[in-house]
Design an enzyme around this catalytic site. Structure first.
Site, PDB file in Angstrom:
ATOM      1  N   ARG A 285       1.345  -1.163  -0.168  1.00  0.00           N
ATOM      2  CA  ARG A 285       0.074  -0.072   0.141  1.00  0.00           C
ATOM      3  C   ARG A 285       1.296   1.004   0.323  1.00  0.00           C
ATOM      4  NH1 ARG A 285      -2.131  -3.281   3.911  1.00  0.00           N
ATOM      5  NH2 ARG A 285      -3.999  -4.072   3.126  1.00  0.00           N
TER       6      ARG A 285
ATOM      7  N   ARG B  72      -1.103  -2.021  -6.520  1.00  0.00           N
ATOM      8  CA  ARG B  72      -0.740  -2.706  -5.763  1.00  0.00           C
ATOM      9  C   ARG B  72      -2.016  -4.270  -5.999  1.00  0.00           C
ATOM     10  NH1 ARG B  72      -1.514  -4.929   0.039  1.00  0.00           N
ATOM     11  NH2 ARG B  72      -3.527  -5.069   0.352  1.00  0.00           N
TER      12      ARG B  72
ATOM     13  N   TYR C  53      -9.406 -10.147  -7.268  1.00  0.00           N
ATOM     14  CA  TYR C  53      -8.287  -9.675  -8.447  1.00  0.00           C
ATOM     15  C   TYR C  53      -8.815 -10.984  -9.163  1.00  0.00           C
ATOM     16  CZ  TYR C  53      -6.619  -6.718  -5.454  1.00  0.00           C
ATOM     17  OH  TYR C  53      -6.191  -5.371  -4.644  1.00  0.00           O
TER      18      TYR C  53
ATOM     19  N   HIS D 135      -2.151   3.165  -5.963  1.00  0.00           N
ATOM     20  CA  HIS D 135      -3.252   1.385  -5.692  1.00  0.00           C
ATOM     21  C   HIS D 135      -3.289   0.601  -6.779  1.00  0.00           C
ATOM     22  CE1 HIS D 135      -4.566  -0.377  -1.588  1.00  0.00           C
ATOM     23  NE2 HIS D 135      -5.947  -0.697  -2.883  1.00  0.00           N
TER      24      HIS D 135
ATOM     25  N   HIS E  72      -4.028  -9.487   3.340  1.00  0.00           N
ATOM     26  CA  HIS E  72      -6.226  -9.134   3.494  1.00  0.00           C
ATOM     27  C   HIS E  72      -6.469 -10.429   4.859  1.00  0.00           C
ATOM     28  CE1 HIS E  72      -6.646  -8.372  -0.725  1.00  0.00           C
ATOM     29  NE2 HIS E  72      -6.552  -7.395  -0.797  1.00  0.00           N
TER      30      HIS E  72
ATOM     31  N   LYS F 178      -2.238  -2.531   7.486  1.00  0.00           N
ATOM     32  CA  LYS F 178      -4.112  -1.815   8.038  1.00  0.00           C
ATOM     33  C   LYS F 178      -4.457  -3.097   8.680  1.00  0.00           C
ATOM     34  CE  LYS F 178      -8.435  -1.775   5.471  1.00  0.00           C
ATOM     35  NZ  LYS F 178      -8.707  -1.309   3.950  1.00  0.00           N
TER      36      LYS F 178
END
Length: 336
Positions: free
Chosen positions: A149, A283, A315, A280, A306, A174
């Protein structure tokens, strides 16, 4: 309405004074990031202004619900933004005013829109890198090559780069999680050269008695001399020294994210890429190209950080498809 559960245990009583100053004091006591502090104070101020500048102690569940519904109906904010505003208000009542809200907040919810991420193909990634140079090129390649990120890249420290084991440690990503991700082999030589420059700058400032770097408060107490050691320096330091908004100390912080954002946007424009490209996007492209290369989705999930594999699965919807081979029924009409 769901909200993020806060992990603050003990009750800290701020000094008497202005409400927002009390909010900042409580957040700093519990080591919240400065961006979270700025975001929460903004939402609390919006909430107060929306309700005619009444003090939050005079308000409660009805006023909160009206404000959150206003965000969804009139300002059309995203579901994540609405939840962010709620978290800020709940923090105010629970940890600053000591008035925890136990009732269910029944506001009109923002619709969670499902949108596919913008992804560049391999050719577009290559073209993009041809129009970006210097430190910004190195940073952009790290975003794409390691799936970082934007702020994860900006906040890298020297100790987080492990050349021997070919990986990068992402600290406080995150949800405040650490993870390891791949260090591209093709970047290692350029990154080593870049870090020599970082070391030279550090040694110069050390000799001048100005070498110091920000550390979270808990680490600063545990390792009081760490701020003056090379391993804790930013991989991408700012060009100039600046005043810390919390401590008022003047020191060299990490590079500002807007520089890389502008560099990536300008490179996409020069490359003639007719897509909305941001850091982003690199990424997103990393994740998609890893899956297209046959990498295990669970491993890609770990590299991206994640919490749920369903986030990574988005994706799979933007992976390359040979539409020419797939065809269309319209193409078959000529054979009738």
């Amino acid at each position: 309405m769901a909200y993020k559960r806060e992990h603050v245990k003990e009750r800290f009583r701020p000094k008497p004074g202005k409400l927002l100053d009390q909010v900042r004091e409580v957040m700093r006591y519990h080591h919240y990031a400065i961006r979270t502090e700025q975001t929460y104070t903004k939402w609390i101020l919006d909430y107060i202004r929306f309700n005619g500048t009444r003090h939050p102690q005079e308000m409660g569940k009805p006023e909160i619900e009206r404000f959150l519904s206003h965000l969804a109906v009139n300002r059309n904010v995203a579901a994540s933004t609405q939840n962010q505003a709620l978290n800020a208000i709940l923090f105010l009542y629970k940890f600053v005013l000591d008035m925890p809200l136990n009732d269910y907040i029944d506001a009109i919810r923002s619709k969670k829109q499902k949108r596919l991420p913008t992804v560049l193909n391999l050719s577009e990634v290559s073209q993009l890198f041809q129009h970006i140079s210097g430190t910004h090129e190195l940073m952009a390649k790290l975003l794409y090559g390691a799936g970082l990120r934007l702020m994860e890249c900006i906040r890298l420290r020297v100790k987080d780069i492990d050349f021997e084991n070919h990986h990068i440690i992402v600290r406080d990503g995150k949800s405040e999680k650490d993870r390891a991700t791949v260090l591209p082999k093709t970047l290692q030589e350029d990154l080593r050269f870049h870090l020599k420059g970082v070391q030279k700058l550090f040694e110069q400032e050390l000799a001048e008695g100005r070498a110091d770097v920000y550390l979270p408060q808990a680490l600063a107490k545990k390792y009081p001399g760490a701020g003056k050691s090379l391993i804790w320096q930013w991989v991408f330091p700012a060009k100039n020294r600046s005043k810390d908004p919390r401590t008022q100390k003047v020191r060299r912080h990490h590079a500002h994210e807007t520089g890389l954002q502008k560099a990536v946007a300008n490179a996409a424009k020069k490359a003639g890429i007719h897509k909305r490209v941001s850091p982003h996007t690199l990424r997103h492209s990393f994740a998609t190209h890893m899956l297209e290369a046959g990498k295990d989705i669970r491993r890609v999930q770990e590299l991206l950080g994640h919490a749920d594999v369903r986030t990574t699965m988005i994706y799979t919807h933007v992976m390359s498809v040979n539409f020419e081979t797939l065809g269309s029924p319209l193409d078959n009409l000529d054979s009738i």
